[in-house]
Design a protein around this motif. Structure first.
Motif, mmCIF file in Angstrom:
data_model
loop_
_atom_site.group_PDB
_atom_site.id
_atom_site.type_symbol
_atom_site.label_atom_id
_atom_site.label_comp_id
_atom_site.label_asym_id
_atom_site.label_seq_id
_atom_site.Cartn_x
_atom_site.Cartn_y
_atom_site.Cartn_z
ATOM 1 N N LEU A 1 -10.543 2.356 5.743
ATOM 2 C CA LEU A 1 -10.199 1.031 5.476
ATOM 3 C C LEU A 1 -12.357 0.945 5.609
ATOM 4 N N LYS B 1 0.706 -1.264 -0.130
ATOM 5 C CA LYS B 1 -0.002 -0.129 -0.382
ATOM 6 C C LYS B 1 0.503 1.301 0.210
ATOM 7 N N HIS C 1 -10.181 1.400 -4.564
ATOM 8 C CA HIS C 1 -10.371 0.255 -4.951
ATOM 9 C C HIS C 1 -12.092 -0.129 -5.344
ATOM 10 N N TYR C 2 -12.376 0.376 -4.243
ATOM 11 C CA TYR C 2 -13.844 0.910 -3.887
ATOM 12 C C TYR C 2 -14.818 1.128 -5.351
ATOM 13 N N ASP D 1 -10.477 -7.407 3.647
ATOM 14 C CA ASP D 1 -9.829 -7.218 2.595
ATOM 15 C C ASP D 1 -9.747 -7.595 1.375
ATOM 16 N N HIS E 1 -1.807 -0.563 7.207
ATOM 17 C CA HIS E 1 -3.166 0.283 6.650
ATOM 18 C C HIS E 1 -2.987 1.369 7.566
ATOM 19 N N LYS F 1 -14.129 1.680 3.070
ATOM 20 C CA LYS F 1 -13.723 1.289 1.759
ATOM 21 C C LYS F 1 -12.801 0.412 1.367
ATOM 22 N N CYS F 2 -11.680 0.409 2.181
ATOM 23 C CA CYS F 2 -11.436 -1.190 1.549
ATOM 24 C C CYS F 2 -12.023 -1.743 1.393
ATOM 25 N N PHE G 1 -7.434 -5.695 -1.494
ATOM 26 C CA PHE G 1 -8.129 -4.427 -1.791
ATOM 27 C C PHE G 1 -7.570 -3.777 -0.572
ATOM 28 N N MET G 2 -6.433 -2.654 -0.628
ATOM 29 C CA MET G 2 -6.451 -1.884 0.953
ATOM 30 C C MET G 2 -5.958 -0.461 0.511
ATOM 31 N N LYS G 3 -6.460 0.007 -1.287
ATOM 32 C CA LYS G 3 -6.702 1.136 -1.483
ATOM 33 C C LYS G 3 -8.661 1.295 -1.311
ATOM 34 N N PRO G 4 -8.419 2.578 -0.866
ATOM 35 C CA PRO G 4 -10.005 3.063 -0.914
ATOM 36 C C PRO G 4 -10.552 3.022 -2.491
#
Length: 447
Positions: free
Chosen positions: A332, A67, A431-432, A361, A259, A334-335, A426-429
């Motif tokens: 978090l 991340k 990604h949502y 995630d 995170h 969103k992750c 899916f560590m990045k917001p």
């Protein structure tokens, strides 16, 4: 780095430069000088070489636990590195040492510990877990350290380093520990992982606590990956009881460089009982003389540590509080939401099947139009390689025993000892919102 971070860092570095000159005029020794031409050439080549990395910053990358740090955290780190403080002793970095103590108090409060605790930052989660297991050994000499079959390999490896016998506990299909197969008289500490690095599973802390307390066994929580998800403990998105019970553990490890939006390396270890500090007792003929206050090196197995890590984390927590409704909570949410969104898409798909519902995630899944475990493995590897080759998506692979796979998906014929599936973190917001696009790219890669 984004333009905002560049602007703030530039102004702050100017301020530090003015501070530096306040001690009197001086100039850099000529032996440290490099010509502009040579420096430009080296940095040009460096930029080209670094472009060979995978795009960790982009939501198309959903592979390993990588991340990118927040730009402002990176800027704070770079700012501190212009001074290069060392948080081993207070005279190596008084401000950064104070910042470390402040962030440790923030993290201790976040995990439910009181004001009396012991803890510090480390170079990594591996070192943090080593330290926790070392204290476990010192607290219960000649006792075993127990951990599940899903625990990070760090624990088995560090037991070997510490010359402590480890005991691997079997996991039932429902995720519970098979404690009936464990002799509690032999165990000194049990490790509970909140966020396994394989599929992000949250181990049953609620099951372990009464058993451990009944038998006088210490509990160590390895929350290196999942710890910051505690911010969602009261939200509608998480129903894991473990997040509300973390304060019952004797020690906790978390990785802010996962995170916590931090650059590598920044781990953290916390002990509920500050009296474990007695195990660290040592002396140095030159180190601890500038202050009667506690020096961080007096409660750490490590010696020199980058004070910049504490500075960056302090700045981050000032900008992103550990709260559900602001700061880390929305990130978090969103992750975790991205993994759940990908799971829902897989449930409706004829091409992809999820291995199991995600707890954090991380999601495991595989091409569903295969008849055997060998075909699933082969097709998963092909999809994995195609994404990287075409630069359309970046995933990771995960190996499971065919026995465990078959219990969840008995409709597939087992013809191998293990099966390899696809895995996304899916560590990045970001990604949502990107998940539907990523999903369709993967499906196209299967076709």
């Amino acid at each position: 780095m984004d333009k905002g971070a560049q602007k703030f860092l530039g102004k702050a570095l100017d301020d530090l430069t003015a501070w530096g000159t306040s001690f009197g005029a001086w100039s850099q020794d000529p032996v440290l000088s490099v010509s502009d031409e040579r420096a430009e050439a080296v940095f040009s080549r460096l930029a080209q070489r670094l472009k060979c990395n995978y795009p960790f910053h982009h939501p198309a990358y959903a592979g390993q636990m990588l991340k990118p740090p927040h730009p402002l955290a990176w800027a704070a780190y770079a700012m501190a590195m212009s001074i290069n403080p060392n948080n081993h002793a207070l005279d190596g970095g008084p401000p950064s040492s104070e910042m470390e103590k402040e962030v440790m108090a923030d993290l201790a409060g976040f995990f439910g510990y009181g004001e009396d605790f012991l803890g510090h930052l480390t170079a990594s989660g591996t070192i943090a877990n080593l330290e926790a297991l070392w204290v476990a050994r010192q607290s219960h000499p000649k006792k075993k350290i127990a951990y599940s079959g899903n625990a990070h390999y760090t624990h088995e490896r560090m037991c070997s380093v510490l010359k402590v016998e480890g005991h691997k506990i079997a996991i039932s299909d429902d995720g519970s520990f098979d404690l009936d197969a464990v002799d509690p008289e032999e165990i000194g500490t049990i490790v509970v992982t909140l966020g396994t690095t394989g599929l992000g599973e949250v181990e049953p802390l609620d099951q372990i606590i009464p058993w451990a307390k009944e038998h006088g066994i210490r509990i160590h929580i390895d929350a290196a990956y999942g710890g910051f998800f505690r911010v969602l403990k009261d939200s509608d998105l998480s129903n894991e009881p473990a997040w509300s019970l973390m304060q019952e553990a004797d020690s906790i490890v978390v990785d802010p460089h996962k995170h916590g939006l931090q650059p590598y390396g920044c781990g953290c270890v916390l002990f509920k009982d500050p009296s474990v500090g007695k195990f660290y007792k040592h002396d140095s003929p030159y180190t601890y003389f500038t202050s009667e206050e506690l020096h961080l090196g007096e409660i750490s197995l490590e010696c020199s540590r980058a004070g910049a890590a504490a500075v960056a984390l302090w700045a981050t927590l000032e900008m992103f509080p550990l709260k559900e409704d602001e700061g880390f909570g929305p990130i978090l949410r969103k992750c975790l939401g991205a993994a759940k969104r990908m799971y829902q898409l897989a449930e409706l798909s004829k091409k992809i099947k999820a291995y199991k519902e995600p707890e954090l995630d991380i999601l495991g899944y595989f091409p569903s139009e295969c008849e055997t475990t060998s075909k699933i493995s082969q097709k998963s590897k092909e999809v994995f390689e195609k994404g990287m080759r075409d630069r359309t998506f970046y995933l990771s692979l995960y190996k499971i025993s065919s026995e465990a796979f078959s219990r969840r998906h008995p409709e597939y014929k087992v013809d191998t000892e293990s099966v390899t599936i696809l895995r996304s973190v899916f560590m990045k917001p970001e990604h949502y919102d990107f998940v539907p696009q990523l999903f369709h790219r993967i499906v196209d890669g299967i076709s």
